[in-house]
Design a protein around this motif. Structure first.
Motif, PDB file in Angstrom:
ATOM      1  N   SER A 145     -40.524 -27.672  -6.851  1.00 39.00           N
ATOM      2  CA  SER A 145     -41.348 -26.842  -7.730  1.00 39.00           C
ATOM      3  C   SER A 145     -41.510 -27.519  -9.082  1.00 39.00           C
ATOM      4  CB  SER A 145     -40.681 -25.483  -7.953  1.00 39.00           C
ATOM      5  OG  SER A 145     -39.466 -25.679  -8.662  1.00 39.00           O
ATOM      6  N   ARG A 146     -42.484 -27.020  -9.847  1.00 41.90           N
ATOM      7  CA  ARG A 146     -42.721 -27.564 -11.183  1.00 41.90           C
ATOM      8  C   ARG A 146     -41.489 -27.355 -12.063  1.00 41.90           C
ATOM      9  NH1 ARG A 146     -47.887 -25.358 -13.847  1.00 41.90           N
ATOM     10  NH2 ARG A 146     -48.676 -26.716 -12.227  1.00 41.90           N
ATOM     11  N   PHE A 147     -40.954 -26.125 -12.007  1.00 42.71           N
ATOM     12  CA  PHE A 147     -39.786 -25.821 -12.827  1.00 42.71           C
ATOM     13  C   PHE A 147     -38.615 -26.735 -12.432  1.00 42.71           C
ATOM     14  CE2 PHE A 147     -35.860 -23.254 -13.519  1.00 42.71           C
ATOM     15  CZ  PHE A 147     -35.917 -23.220 -14.896  1.00 42.71           C
ATOM     16  N   GLY A 148     -38.467 -26.946 -11.112  1.00 45.00           N
ATOM     17  CA  GLY A 148     -37.371 -27.784 -10.626  1.00 45.00           C
ATOM     18  C   GLY A 148     -37.482 -29.205 -11.169  1.00 45.00           C
ATOM     19  N   ALA A 149     -38.695 -29.755 -11.126  1.00 44.23           N
ATOM     20  CA  ALA A 149     -38.892 -31.119 -11.621  1.00 44.23           C
ATOM     21  C   ALA A 149     -38.612 -31.180 -13.118  1.00 44.23           C
ATOM     22  CB  ALA A 149     -40.321 -31.566 -11.333  1.00 44.23           C
ATOM     23  N   LEU A 150     -39.053 -30.129 -13.794  1.00 46.72           N
ATOM     24  CA  LEU A 150     -38.893 -30.105 -15.247  1.00 46.72           C
ATOM     25  C   LEU A 150     -37.426 -30.016 -15.655  1.00 46.72           C
ATOM     26  CD1 LEU A 150     -40.985 -30.106 -17.479  1.00 46.72           C
ATOM     27  CD2 LEU A 150     -40.755 -27.634 -17.603  1.00 46.72           C
ATOM     28  N   VAL A 151     -36.686 -29.128 -15.021  1.00 47.11           N
ATOM     29  CA  VAL A 151     -35.274 -29.005 -15.427  1.00 47.11           C
ATOM     30  C   VAL A 151     -34.471 -30.228 -15.013  1.00 47.11           C
ATOM     31  CG1 VAL A 151     -34.942 -26.522 -15.717  1.00 47.11           C
ATOM     32  CG2 VAL A 151     -34.775 -27.516 -13.430  1.00 47.11           C
ATOM     33  N   ALA A 152     -34.879 -30.864 -13.902  1.00 44.58           N
ATOM     34  CA  ALA A 152     -34.150 -32.071 -13.496  1.00 44.58           C
ATOM     35  C   ALA A 152     -34.365 -33.170 -14.535  1.00 44.58           C
ATOM     36  CB  ALA A 152     -34.615 -32.528 -12.117  1.00 44.58           C
ATOM     37  N   MET A 153     -35.615 -33.331 -14.982  1.00 45.81           N
ATOM     38  CA  MET A 153     -35.886 -34.352 -16.003  1.00 45.81           C
ATOM     39  C   MET A 153     -35.217 -33.993 -17.321  1.00 45.81           C
ATOM     40  SD  MET A 153     -39.353 -36.259 -15.717  1.00 45.81           S
ATOM     41  CE  MET A 153     -40.012 -36.836 -14.174  1.00 45.81           C
ATOM     42  N   ALA A 154     -35.341 -32.735 -17.695  1.00 45.61           N
ATOM     43  CA  ALA A 154     -34.675 -32.320 -18.940  1.00 45.61           C
ATOM     44  C   ALA A 154     -33.169 -32.498 -18.789  1.00 45.61           C
ATOM     45  CB  ALA A 154     -35.019 -30.870 -19.266  1.00 45.61           C
ATOM     46  N   GLY A 155     -32.677 -32.267 -17.580  1.00 48.58           N
ATOM     47  CA  GLY A 155     -31.245 -32.434 -17.330  1.00 48.58           C
ATOM     48  C   GLY A 155     -30.816 -33.875 -17.511  1.00 48.58           C
ATOM     49  N   SER A 156     -31.658 -34.792 -17.082  1.00 43.92           N
ATOM     50  CA  SER A 156     -31.344 -36.206 -17.269  1.00 43.92           C
ATOM     51  C   SER A 156     -31.318 -36.533 -18.759  1.00 43.92           C
ATOM     52  CB  SER A 156     -32.397 -37.066 -16.562  1.00 43.92           C
ATOM     53  OG  SER A 156     -32.209 -38.413 -16.909  1.00 43.92           O
ATOM     54  N   ALA A 157     -32.300 -36.008 -19.473  1.00 44.06           N
ATOM     55  CA  ALA A 157     -32.398 -36.314 -20.900  1.00 44.06           C
ATOM     56  C   ALA A 157     -31.266 -35.663 -21.706  1.00 44.06           C
ATOM     57  CB  ALA A 157     -33.757 -35.856 -21.423  1.00 44.06           C
ATOM     58  N   VAL A 158     -31.059 -34.376 -21.466  1.00 47.75           N
ATOM     59  CA  VAL A 158     -30.023 -33.670 -22.226  1.00 47.75           C
ATOM     60  C   VAL A 158     -28.661 -34.039 -21.660  1.00 47.75           C
ATOM     61  CG1 VAL A 158     -29.048 -31.401 -22.708  1.00 47.75           C
ATOM     62  CG2 VAL A 158     -31.525 -31.735 -22.785  1.00 47.75           C
ATOM     63  N   GLY A 159     -27.838 -34.645 -22.492  1.00 48.01           N
ATOM     64  CA  GLY A 159     -26.538 -35.057 -21.977  1.00 48.01           C
ATOM     65  C   GLY A 159     -25.574 -35.331 -23.096  1.00 48.01           C
ATOM     66  N   LEU A 160     -24.627 -36.213 -22.823  1.00 49.36           N
ATOM     67  CA  LEU A 160     -23.649 -36.561 -23.861  1.00 49.36           C
ATOM     68  C   LEU A 160     -24.353 -37.092 -25.095  1.00 49.36           C
ATOM     69  CD1 LEU A 160     -21.080 -38.371 -21.561  1.00 49.36           C
ATOM     70  CD2 LEU A 160     -20.780 -36.161 -22.673  1.00 49.36           C
ATOM     71  N   GLY A 161     -25.510 -37.710 -24.866  1.00 48.70           N
ATOM     72  CA  GLY A 161     -26.286 -38.246 -25.975  1.00 48.70           C
ATOM     73  C   GLY A 161     -26.608 -37.165 -27.002  1.00 48.70           C
ATOM     74  N   ASN A 162     -26.899 -35.956 -26.528  1.00 45.53           N
ATOM     75  CA  ASN A 162     -27.260 -34.872 -27.447  1.00 45.53           C
ATOM     76  C   ASN A 162     -26.043 -34.236 -28.089  1.00 45.53           C
ATOM     77  OD1 ASN A 162     -29.092 -35.166 -25.099  1.00 45.53           O
ATOM     78  ND2 ASN A 162     -30.400 -33.838 -26.329  1.00 45.53           N
ATOM     79  N   LEU A 163     -25.032 -34.000 -27.262  1.00 45.84           N
ATOM     80  CA  LEU A 163     -23.894 -33.232 -27.772  1.00 45.84           C
ATOM     81  C   LEU A 163     -22.832 -34.111 -28.427  1.00 45.84           C
ATOM     82  CD1 LEU A 163     -23.405 -30.682 -24.891  1.00 45.84           C
ATOM     83  CD2 LEU A 163     -23.621 -30.090 -27.280  1.00 45.84           C
ATOM     84  N   TRP A 164     -22.721 -35.326 -27.954  1.00 40.73           N
ATOM     85  CA  TRP A 164     -21.628 -36.174 -28.427  1.00 40.73           C
ATOM     86  C   TRP A 164     -22.135 -37.229 -29.407  1.00 40.73           C
ATOM     87  CZ3 TRP A 164     -20.832 -41.465 -26.544  1.00 40.73           C
ATOM     88  CH2 TRP A 164     -19.647 -42.040 -26.982  1.00 40.73           C
ATOM     89  N   ARG A 165     -23.278 -37.852 -29.109  1.00 37.51           N
ATOM     90  CA  ARG A 165     -23.737 -38.968 -29.918  1.00 37.51           C
ATOM     91  C   ARG A 165     -24.627 -38.553 -31.091  1.00 37.51           C
ATOM     92  NH1 ARG A 165     -26.669 -43.634 -28.245  1.00 37.51           N
ATOM     93  NH2 ARG A 165     -25.356 -45.478 -28.166  1.00 37.51           N
ATOM     94  N   PHE A 166     -25.609 -37.682 -30.802  1.00 36.65           N
ATOM     95  CA  PHE A 166     -26.572 -37.321 -31.839  1.00 36.65           C
ATOM     96  C   PHE A 166     -25.883 -36.764 -33.102  1.00 36.65           C
ATOM     97  CE2 PHE A 166     -29.620 -34.368 -33.802  1.00 36.65           C
ATOM     98  CZ  PHE A 166     -30.668 -35.235 -34.054  1.00 36.65           C
TER      99      PHE A 166
END
Ligand code: PFF
Length: 445
Positions: A8-29
């Motif tokens: 689904s569109r939502f599935g593709a979107l959350v998977a991509m957002a899931g790849s992007a949102v990660g330790l980089g956001n919470l730990w590094r940024f």
């Protein structure tokens, strides 16, 4: 056998957002913001994210969805079988290296989640040295790294629709709610105001070539660019979807998430008079001290480290999938066999990184341990190189009409058609030149 794809569109979107949102956001940024002048850094980061990184993201999307193949075959087929396929191979190998040390940090989050469940941050004694004690020991971080990598592999082995998509669909909303909840709580603490000022009052005197290079490197890392990740996920996206919409939505959620993470962390750090510039130790050293003092700190700690773990997992699965797709499609491995082989490779590299804080700490490269070496090499140099090669490939090797066709779904998306001229200019000229300029000045500066 037909190729697996997102359902689904939502599935593709959350998977991509899931790849992007990660330790980089919470730990590094948050710690990069701390080190590089707060809001001024954020402004530079936002400009670079949209001016340079979004066109690269779209370029990767175009490559993946046009070819509907793994990264190696995508470069090979779209270039008519030329040497560009080696770039494809490069974008498959690099995420494996990142996954290896990423899994070590993922392991630390598991360890800290368990520690929060046993209320280890309350009663301050030992909290100060907790992180050093963990990373310098041999078995605990190794075990945690093994656990993290195992969960990653188990999700990927199930497949795209039933594994990666299902996991992301449940976990991403959970992640957003937790982090927003912590941010709201953090804002209610006495003294929170100072943290907000720190995040949102720009001090441009801190912005130099190094800070710009750091912002660009972080934007690449955070959007998972320069690796085959976005390309591979895009290859599972339906031809009817709108590339511009999906890419922008991912970039915006990634940015929003990084900002919310900053709002969750900085006010709390200031409220308890701690140092926001503690570098990579911000999350694992400073925050436990905050949790130890704040009302309901144990509960907040559990939620925070759960969020960190979930964010790390939705990213790590995307890194593993790149190589799994390659082995399955090009080397005819079964999905299980591919996962087992890659698990072993990543486990070994990760184990070396994990031990590089303790028993292997005597091995130094360029003044840092092996973990720092892999982190610097992949997130500063290899990602930049991968992103540069990707935009050059799309801008100078692919046919303009093919890129147009893919970006506008055969000319049917009129808004994308209008935007294409600007996008094409950014991809061909602005992105490559800016990447080279910022990278080189960061090296010299
Ligand atoms: N974007 C992820 C993060 O911000 O933590 C890290 C990442 C994921 C980098 C996937 C590269 C990648 F291929």
């Amino acid at each position: 056998m037909s190729r697996d794809s997102f359902g689904s569109r939502f599935g593709a979107l959350v998977a991509m957002a899931g790849s992007a949102v990660g330790l980089g956001n919470l730990w590094r940024f948050p710690y990069l913001v701390g080190e590089n002048g707060g809001a001024a850094f954020i402004i530079v980061y936002i400009i670079l994210s949209f001016l340079i990184c979004l066109p690269i993201f779209i370029s990767e999307f175009v490559i993946g969805r046009r070819s509907q193949k793994n990264a190696y075959a995508a470069f090979r087929d779209l270039s008519g079988g030329s040497g560009w396929r080696w770039v494809g191979l490069f974008t498959i190998i690099v995420p494996l290296v990142v996954l290896s040390y990423y899994s070590v940090i993922g392991g630390w989050s598991i360890d800290y989640l368990l520690k929060s469940c046993t209320f280890s941050f309350t009663g301050a004694s030992g909290v100060n040295t907790m992180f050093t004690d963990l990373v310098t020991s041999t078995w605990a971080p190794l075990l945690a790294h093994t656990g993290f990598l195992l969960v990653t592999t188990l999700i990927v082995v199930v497949g795209i629709k039933d594994g990666i998509e299902k996991f992301s669909k449940v976990m991403m909303p959970l992640l957003f709610f937790i982090v927003i909840g912590i941010a709201i709580y953090s804002l209610t603490l006495e003294g929170a105001q100072k943290g907000i000022e720190y995040l949102f009052n720009p001090d441009f005197s801190k912005i130099n070539a190094k800070a710009c290079a750091a912002a660009l490197g972080q934007a690449f890392f955070s959007l998972s660019l320069g690796f085959g990740t976005i390309m591979t996920y895009a290859s599972y996206v339906d031809k009817k979807e709108n590339i511009m919409f999906q890419s922008t939505a991912t970039a915006v959620s990634d940015l929003m998430f990084a900002m919310i993470a900053g709002v969750a962390i900085m006010p709390a750090v200031f409220a308890f008079g701690l140092n926001p510039q503690s570098g990579p130790g911000l999350v694992f050293e400073t925050l436990p001290l905050v949790f130890g003092q704040m009302p309901a700190g144990s509960l907040v700690a559990i939620l925070f480290f759960l969020a960190l773990l979930v964010a790390a997992l939705t990213s790590s699965i995307s890194m593993l999938e790149v190589a799994v797709a390659y082995l399955v499609e090009e080397k005819k491995f079964s999905r299980i066999a591919a996962c087992i082989v890659l698990f072993i490779i990543c486990w070994v590299i990760g184990a070396v990184c994990s031990l590089s804080f303790g028993p292997l700490s005597h091995i130094e490269i360029d003044g840092g341990n092996l973990f720092d070496f892999f982190d610097n090499l992949s997130s500063n140099i290899l990602m930049t190189l991968g992103s540069l090669l990707t935009v050059l490939f799309v801008g100078w090797r692919l046919k303009k009409t093919d890129v147009y066709d893919e970006f506008t779904n055969g000319g049917t998306l009129s808004r994308n058609a209008k935007l294409f001229g600007v996008l094409w200019f950014l991809i061909r000229f602005v992105c490559p030149l800016a990447i080279i300029a910022i990278f080189v000045s960061g090296l010299i500066g």
